[in-house]
Scaffold this motif. Structure first.
Motif, PDB file in Angstrom:
ATOM      1  N   SER A  13       0.827  -1.679   0.347  1.00  0.00           N
ATOM      2  CA  SER A  13      -0.085   0.226  -0.098  1.00  0.00           C
ATOM      3  C   SER A  13       0.846   1.766  -0.725  1.00  0.00           C
ATOM      4  O   SER A  13       0.600   2.216  -0.521  1.00  0.00           O
ATOM      5  CB  SER A  13      -0.922   0.112   1.296  1.00  0.00           C
ATOM      6  OG  SER A  13      -1.485   0.951   1.156  1.00  0.00           O
ATOM      7  N   ARG A  14       1.698   0.993   0.944  1.00  0.00           N
ATOM      8  CA  ARG A  14       2.320   2.488   1.288  1.00  0.00           C
ATOM      9  C   ARG A  14       3.673   2.193  -0.584  1.00  0.00           C
ATOM     10  O   ARG A  14       3.632   3.460  -0.953  1.00  0.00           O
ATOM     11  CB  ARG A  14       3.521   1.893   2.358  1.00  0.00           C
ATOM     12  CG  ARG A  14       3.022   1.994   3.831  1.00  0.00           C
ATOM     13  CD  ARG A  14       4.171   2.700   4.134  1.00  0.00           C
ATOM     14  NE  ARG A  14       5.467   1.406   4.349  1.00  0.00           N
ATOM     15  CZ  ARG A  14       5.378   0.612   5.105  1.00  0.00           C
ATOM     16  NH1 ARG A  14       3.784   0.295   5.975  1.00  0.00           N
ATOM     17  NH2 ARG A  14       5.841  -0.523   5.279  1.00  0.00           N
ATOM     18  N   THR A  15       3.737   1.242  -0.588  1.00  0.00           N
ATOM     19  CA  THR A  15       4.760   1.708  -2.038  1.00  0.00           C
ATOM     20  C   THR A  15       3.534   2.447  -3.309  1.00  0.00           C
ATOM     21  O   THR A  15       4.192   3.673  -4.153  1.00  0.00           O
ATOM     22  CB  THR A  15       5.307   0.228  -2.165  1.00  0.00           C
ATOM     23  OG1 THR A  15       5.797   0.023  -1.739  1.00  0.00           O
ATOM     24  CG2 THR A  15       5.981   0.386  -4.517  1.00  0.00           C
ATOM     25  N   ARG A  16       2.719   1.551  -3.747  1.00  0.00           N
ATOM     26  CA  ARG A  16       1.480   2.203  -4.086  1.00  0.00           C
ATOM     27  C   ARG A  16       1.613   3.818  -4.310  1.00  0.00           C
ATOM     28  O   ARG A  16       1.060   5.039  -4.932  1.00  0.00           O
ATOM     29  CB  ARG A  16       0.329   1.606  -3.886  1.00  0.00           C
ATOM     30  CG  ARG A  16      -0.478   2.125  -5.615  1.00  0.00           C
ATOM     31  CD  ARG A  16      -1.608   0.868  -6.466  1.00  0.00           C
ATOM     32  NE  ARG A  16      -2.445  -0.160  -5.267  1.00  0.00           N
ATOM     33  CZ  ARG A  16      -3.736   0.224  -5.338  1.00  0.00           C
ATOM     34  NH1 ARG A  16      -4.358   1.067  -6.028  1.00  0.00           N
ATOM     35  NH2 ARG A  16      -4.117  -1.084  -4.284  1.00  0.00           N
ATOM     36  N   THR A  17       0.677   4.005  -2.889  1.00  0.00           N
ATOM     37  CA  THR A  17       0.264   5.820  -2.886  1.00  0.00           C
ATOM     38  C   THR A  17       1.692   6.328  -2.591  1.00  0.00           C
ATOM     39  O   THR A  17       1.675   8.241  -3.340  1.00  0.00           O
ATOM     40  CB  THR A  17       0.458   5.480  -1.091  1.00  0.00           C
ATOM     41  OG1 THR A  17      -0.833   4.867  -0.689  1.00  0.00           O
ATOM     42  CG2 THR A  17      -0.302   7.136  -0.597  1.00  0.00           C
ATOM     43  N   GLU A  18       2.973   5.622  -2.194  1.00  0.00           N
ATOM     44  CA  GLU A  18       4.132   6.627  -2.577  1.00  0.00           C
ATOM     45  C   GLU A  18       4.147   6.824  -3.753  1.00  0.00           C
ATOM     46  O   GLU A  18       4.314   8.467  -4.029  1.00  0.00           O
ATOM     47  CB  GLU A  18       5.217   6.198  -1.891  1.00  0.00           C
ATOM     48  CG  GLU A  18       5.522   6.244   0.026  1.00  0.00           C
ATOM     49  CD  GLU A  18       6.179   5.288   0.102  1.00  0.00           C
ATOM     50  OE1 GLU A  18       6.568   5.418   1.694  1.00  0.00           O
ATOM     51  OE2 GLU A  18       6.725   5.035  -0.253  1.00  0.00           O
ATOM     52  N   ARG A  19       3.807   5.671  -5.066  1.00  0.00           N
ATOM     53  CA  ARG A  19       4.347   6.250  -6.651  1.00  0.00           C
ATOM     54  C   ARG A  19       3.433   7.070  -6.466  1.00  0.00           C
ATOM     55  O   ARG A  19       3.511   7.477  -7.828  1.00  0.00           O
ATOM     56  CB  ARG A  19       4.534   5.035  -7.298  1.00  0.00           C
ATOM     57  CG  ARG A  19       5.507   3.812  -6.517  1.00  0.00           C
ATOM     58  CD  ARG A  19       5.329   3.129  -7.313  1.00  0.00           C
ATOM     59  NE  ARG A  19       5.710   2.508  -8.969  1.00  0.00           N
ATOM     60  CZ  ARG A  19       3.966   2.484 -10.009  1.00  0.00           C
ATOM     61  NH1 ARG A  19       2.842   1.699  -8.940  1.00  0.00           N
ATOM     62  NH2 ARG A  19       4.283   2.358 -11.090  1.00  0.00           N
ATOM     63  N   ALA A  20       1.800   7.664  -6.194  1.00  0.00           N
ATOM     64  CA  ALA A  20       0.695   8.086  -6.951  1.00  0.00           C
ATOM     65  C   ALA A  20       1.158   9.391  -6.645  1.00  0.00           C
ATOM     66  O   ALA A  20       1.105  10.314  -7.445  1.00  0.00           O
ATOM     67  CB  ALA A  20      -0.014   7.616  -6.445  1.00  0.00           C
ATOM     68  N   GLU A  21       1.741   9.522  -5.494  1.00  0.00           N
ATOM     69  CA  GLU A  21       1.993  10.830  -4.009  1.00  0.00           C
ATOM     70  C   GLU A  21       3.359  11.332  -5.434  1.00  0.00           C
ATOM     71  O   GLU A  21       3.531  12.607  -5.625  1.00  0.00           O
ATOM     72  CB  GLU A  21       2.147  10.967  -3.508  1.00  0.00           C
ATOM     73  CG  GLU A  21       3.081  11.823  -2.643  1.00  0.00           C
ATOM     74  CD  GLU A  21       2.949  12.530  -1.333  1.00  0.00           C
ATOM     75  OE1 GLU A  21       2.996  13.105  -0.367  1.00  0.00           O
ATOM     76  OE2 GLU A  21       3.253  11.303  -0.792  1.00  0.00           O
ATOM     77  N   ALA A  22       4.802  10.508  -5.894  1.00  0.00           N
ATOM     78  CA  ALA A  22       5.400  10.843  -6.956  1.00  0.00           C
ATOM     79  C   ALA A  22       4.993  11.557  -8.356  1.00  0.00           C
ATOM     80  O   ALA A  22       5.235  12.840  -8.595  1.00  0.00           O
ATOM     81  CB  ALA A  22       6.563   9.876  -6.799  1.00  0.00           C
TER      82      ALA A  22
END
Length: 819
Positions: A13-22
Motif C-alpha cells: 500500500s505504501r509503495t503504491r501511494t508513494e508512487r502516486a504521490e511522486a
C-alpha cells in the motif's frame, strides 16, 4: 502469520501511494499546460483503479455543476450527465454542498434520487469535494468488486489535492483572441475560431480562411476523415474524452500528423454548445508515450470496441508494440477452456508446438488444466510476471522464453479471460510496466464481457433475421432473380423488411417486397407472418389485388398498432406481361433492354393494416426479353436531408449504367454506399422469356346432359392438333371423362377444363368451385358403384394431385406422350 500478511499488505500500500504521490508531484512541478487537469485525472485510472474520473465545478450559473474535464471510459456507459443541479440529490451535488466525501456502493446508489441504471452489480462511485464546500467535486467510478479499497481511497485523496480547480472556459467571442494552438467550434453552425499556430499547421493565411470547419476538414487525408468527423459531430461527442491523431495533406512530401485534444462545453443560456481544445504538431511532441497515456488510449479504443475481435485488436495495439513484446494472445474463459480471440502474430509457427496441435481453427480452445501455472493465476485473479528462465510448463515457457506476463481479465466478479504477453529475449519488468499491465487488464476484462454480450446478441439477431427470410430463391422459367438484405448498423434490433419470390401455376411468378413499421422483435414477427400470409394467398390462385386485400384484412384482424407497406408483382413468364399492386410502397423500377430506365407510375393503395375498406388497383406492365424489374425498400433510397424522389432517380441512374448480364454484381453495386441507417431489401429479376412456349387450351364445361361428351370431343380435337399419339390420346380421354364427371356430380358452380403441353409432358386439369379434394378409396368391393374414377386416373397418369384455385380447387393429372 496474520501479522506478516498485514505487514506485506501495508508495504505494498505504501509503495503504491508513494508512487502516486511522486507522479502527482511531478505533474505539479511541470509548467502549466492545457491538458494538466486531464493528466492529473489519469493518475486515478492507474493508481486507484478507477474506470472513469471527472471534475464537476460551478459553471456560469452557480446553481449548476458542469463537467470540466474527465478521463477513462465515456461517462455515458455509467449514466453520468454533463451537469447536475447544485441543489439536487446527486452524489456530485451532495459532496459539493457539504464538503464531505461520499463512498457509494450498488445498494446506496440504488437509493439515490438521481441514480440511473448501473451496468453491473460491482458498480461503485466516489464523490470527493475539492477543498471547502462549494468548490466542486471529483467523481470516480469503479467496477471492481467491493468498490474503492483503502489504498484506492488514499490515492484518490492525493488526486484531489493535486487538482487546481479550473473554471469552465467561456467560448471566445467572435473575433476574440485565442491562444495560438487553440480552437473553438460552434456545434450548431460549424463556424470555427482558430489560433495562428493552427492556421500555420494547415498552411492557411489568416485573411484566406473563411471560418468554416469544412475548409479544415477538406485538407484532411480521406482515410482519417471518419474519425475526425466523429469528434466534430455533437451526437458522438462526450465531454472530456476525445484525443486523436490525424493527417493533413501538404503541397509536397508526406502528410503531416497532428494531434487534437478537445472537449464539449454544453450549451448555456444565450450560447450554443461548443467544442474547444488544442491542435499540435504530433512530430514535435514527446516520442516516448507515458504509461498513463497508454491506459487512456486503450480506454478510448475499448469504449468503441463492440465485438470480441475489436477488443483483441485494441489490446494488441496498446500493449504489444509499446512493450516490444514478441507475441500476445487474448482468450475468453468458458468453463474450463480458453477460447482464443487473438493470436498476434497470427502465423502458427510463431507459437509453441502444443498450441499448434491443440488449436486447429480460427477460434481454437485449450483446457486450462493443461497449464497449472495459468490456472493458478486465474484463480488468484491478479497479474503474474515470470522473468527469463522461470520454471514453467512448456505450453507457457515457449510463449515467453525471455519473460512472460499473464493478465487475468476480471469482469463482473468473475474471470472473463486471460491475456498472455511473451518476449523472446530477457525482458526487465519495471514497476511502471507492472502498473500498466494491471490497469490494462481491468479495462480489457470489462470490455471483453461487454463485447461477448454484444456478439451473442448480434448472432441471435442474425439467426432470427435469416430464419424469417428465404434461404434461397427458386429457379425460374425464363428469368433470373437475385435478392440482397442489409440490416441496419444502428444498434442490434431486428428489422421488418422482407422479400419473396413465389412460383405459381401456369408459369406465373410473384415478386414480393415489403417493410413492416419499426425495428424490434414485434416488427420482425409481424414481417414473418405477412410473408407467410402473402405466400399462402398467392398459392391459392387469387388475383394480385385479391392477395393484397386478404393480407390487409389479416393485418387488421391482428389488432396490432403496426402497419406494413408492400409491392406485389405477378409476372406471366409465357406472355411477358405482369400486374403490379402497391400498398403504400415504393414504385418498381424497370430497366429496358436498350438501357433506359423507367420509374413506374403504378397506382397504389394505402399501407396494409390502415383501412378496412381499401382498394388496391392493379397496373399492367409489359416486359420484353432483357427487361430488369427492381423492387426495393426505402432504406436504399432515403437519406436525411434529401427527398426520396432524389434517391429513386439515383437508383434508376445506377440501374441504367449496370450490366444486366451479371445480376448479382448489379445488386451488389446498387447497395454500395447505402447509408445503413435503416434496413435495406433489394429484389431484382431479369426477364429473358421462355425458350419454348407451352401449348395451352381451355374449355368451359356447361352443366348440360352431354357435357362430358363435349369435353371429350374438345380434348380429342385439341390433342390431335398437337400431334399426340393415339395411345396417349385414349388415356387422356379417359382422364378427362373421370375428372369432368367427378366435378359435375360432386360440386356446384362453373367447371373448367385446362390442357397444356410443356416439355413433352401433357397436363390435364379440371377446376371447380369446391375446396374439397377427391379422396382415393383404400379398397373397393365388386358390388361398389363408385370410387373407381380416381383409381383409373392414378393408373394411367405419371402423377396427379390437387391445387387450390381462388376459393375452389384444380385436380390435375400428368401424362407423358408416347412418340
Amino acid at each position: 502469520m496474520a501479522n506478516v500478511v498485514r505487514s506485506e499488505g501495508a508495504a505494498i500500500s505504501r509503495t503504491r501511494t508513494e508512487r502516486a504521490e511522486a507522479a502527482l508531484d511531478t505533474l505539479a512541478a511541470a509548467p502549466a499546460t492545457p491538458d494538466r487537469l486531464r493528466r492529473v485525472l489519469e493518475q486515478a485510472l492507474v493508481f486507484a483503479g478507477a474506470a472513469f474520473a471527472g471534475v464537476y465545478t460551478p459553471g456560469g450559473d452557480p446553481a449548476e455543476l458542469l463537467l470540466a474535464e474527465s478521463a477513462g471510459l465515456p461517462r455515458t456507459l455509467y449514466g453520468l450527465r454533463d451537469g447536475y443541479a447544485a441543489a439536487g440529490g446527486s452524489p456530485v451535488a451532495e459532496a459539493h454542498r457539504t464538503g464531505h466525501p461520499l463512498w457509494l456502493g450498488p445498494e446506496q446508489l440504488a437509493g439515490c434520487a438521481d441514480a440511473r441504471r448501473t451496468p453491473s452489480a460491482d458498480f461503485s462511485v466516489a464523490a470527493l469535494p475539492l477543498g471547502a464546500a462549494g468548490g466542486g467535486c471529483l467523481l470516480a467510478v469503479s467496477e471492481h468488486p467491493g468498490g474503492f479499497g483503502p489504498d484506492d481511497r488514499a490515492c484518490l485523496e492525493l488526486v484531489v489535492r493535486a487538482i487546481a480547480v479550473p473554471h469552465p472556459p467561456a467560448p471566445a467571442e467572435e473575433g476574440g483572441e485565442l491562444p495560438p494552438d487553440a480552437f473553438s467550434l460552434a456545434m450548431d453552425t460549424g463556424r470555427i475560431e482558430v489560433g495562428d499556430e493552427i492556421l500555420r499547421l494547415f498552411g492557411l493565411a489568416r485573411d484566406a480562411f473563411d471560418g468554416r470547419v469544412e475548409t479544415l476538414l477538406g485538407l484532411t487525408v480521406p482515410e482519417d476523415l471518419p474519425a475526425l468527423m466523429s469528434v466534430v459531430e455533437a451526437d458522438h461527442m462526450s465531454i472530456g474524452d476525445r484525443e486523436l491523431e490525424f493527417r493533413i495533406l501538404q503541397p509536397s512530401g508526406l502528410p503531416k500528423w497532428l494531434r487534437l485534444r478537445g472537449r464539449l462545453v454544453p450549451a448555456g443560456e444565450g450560447r450554443s454548445a461548443r467544442l474547444v481544445g488544442t491542435v499540435a504538431d504530433a512530430s514535435t511532441l514527446r516520442s516516448d508515450v507515458t504509461d498513463v497515456a497508454r491506459v487512456q488510449r486503450l480506454a478510448a479504443a475499448l469504449a468503441t470496441a463492440t465485438t470480441v475481435k475489436d477488443v483483441g485488436k485494441a489490446v494488441v495495439a496498446a500493449l504489444r508494440g509499446p512493450l516490444r513484446a514478441d507475441r500476445l494472445a487474448l482468450a475468453e474463459l468458458e468453463n474450463d477452456r480458453l477460447v482464443v480471440t487473438v493470436l498476434d502474430p497470427p502465423e502458427p509457427e510463431s507459437w509453441p508446438e502444443v498450441w499448434r496441435t491443440e488449436w486447429r481453427t480460427e477460434w481454437p480452445d485449450a483446457p486450462v488444466r493443461a497449464m497449472p501455472t495459468l490456472a493458478a493465476a486465474l484463480r488468484e485473479g491478479r497479474s503474474r510476471i515470470w522473468p527469463a528462465g522461470s520454471p514453467l510448463e512448456p505450453a507457457l515457457a515457449e510463449v515467453g522464453p525471455g519473460g512472460l506476463a499473464v493478465l487475468p481479465l476480471p469482469a463482473g466478479g468473475r474471470m472473463a479471460g486471460a491475456c498472455l504477453i511473451g518476449w523472446d529475449r530477457p525482458h526487465h519488468f519495471s514497476p511502471d510496466e507492472r502498473a500498466l499491465l494491471t490497469a490494462c487488464a481491468g479495462l480489457a476484462g470489462q470490455a471483453l464481457l461487454r463485447a461477448h454480450a454484444f456478439d451473442a446478441e448480434h448472432e441471435l439477431v442474425g439467426m432470427l433475421q435469416r430464419t424469417l427470410l428465404p434461404r434461397r430463391l427458386p429457379r425460374l422459367p425464363g428469368a433470373v432473380a437475385v435478392a440482397r438484405y442489409l440490416p441496419t448498423t444502428a444498434g442490434l434490433e431486428v428489422g421488418g423488411d422482407w422479400y419473396d419470390v413465389i412460383p405459381l401455376a401456369d408459369n406465373h411468378v410473384a415478386l414480393v417486397i415489403g417493410d413492416v413499421q419499426g425495428h424490434n422483435a414485434g416488427a420482425a414477427t409481424l414481417m414473418g407472418q405477412m410473408r407467410t400470409a402473402l405466400r399462402a394467398y398467392a398459392a391459392e390462385g387469387h388475383a394480385p389485388d385479391v392477395v393484397v386485400a386478404h393480407a390487409n384484412r389479416l393485418l387488421l384482424d391482428m389488432e396490432t398498432d403496426l402497419f406494413a407497406t408492400c409491392a406485389y408483382v405477378d409476372v406471366d413468364m409465357e406472355q411477358g406481361t405482369a400486374w403490379c399492386v402497391r400498398a403504400g410502397h415504393l414504385q418498381p423500377v424497370l430497366r429496358h433492354p436498350d438501357g433506359t430506365t423507367e420509374i413506374m407510375r403504378a397506382e397504389g393503395g394505402p399501407p396494409l393494416g390502415v383501412l378496412g375498406q381499401a382498394d388496391f388497383p392493379m397496373t399492367p406492365l409489359r416486359l420484353q426479353p432483357g427487361t430488369v424489374i427492381a423492387l426495393t425498400t426505402d432504406g436504399l433510397v432515403e437519406s436525411p436531408g434529401a427527398d426520396i424522389d432524389v434517391g429513386m432517380d439515383r437508383l434508376a441512374a445506377q440501374l441504367a449504367a449496370a450490366d444486366p448480364e451479371h445480376l448479382g454484381l448489379v445488386a451488389d453495386a446498387l447497395l454500395t454506399g447505402a447509408l445503413r441507417g435503416d434496413d435495406v431489401a433489394l429484389l431484382l429479376m431479369r426477364y429473358d422469356g421462355m425458350a419454348v412456349r407451352p401449348l395451352r387450351e381451355s374449355w368451359t364445361v356447361w352443366r348440360v346432359p352431354e357435357a362430358v361428351r363435349h369435353a371429350r370431343r374438345f380434348t380429342r380435337r385439341t390433342l390431335r392438333g398437337w400431334g399426340i399419339s393415339p395411345d396417349t390420346l385414349d388415356a387422356a380421354l379417359l382422364v378427362v371423362s373421370e375428372l369432368v364427371t367427378n366435378a359435375l356430380v360432386h360440386t356446384n358452380g362453373q367447371v373448367r377444363l385446362d390442357m397444356s403441353l410443356i416439355n413433352h409432358r401433357l397436363r390435364l386439369a379440371v377446376a371447380d368451385a369446391s375446396p374439397r379434394s377427391p379422396v382415393k378409396p383404400t379398397s373397393i368391393g365388386w358390388e361398389a358403384t363408385g370410387g373407381r374414377g380416381i383409381l383409373l386416373v392414378e393408373a394411367v397418369s405419371v402423377a396427379w394431385g390437387t391445387l387450390p384455385v381462388s376459393g375452389g380447387k384444380q385436380v390435375w393429372a400428368d401424362l407423358v406422350p408416347i412418340d
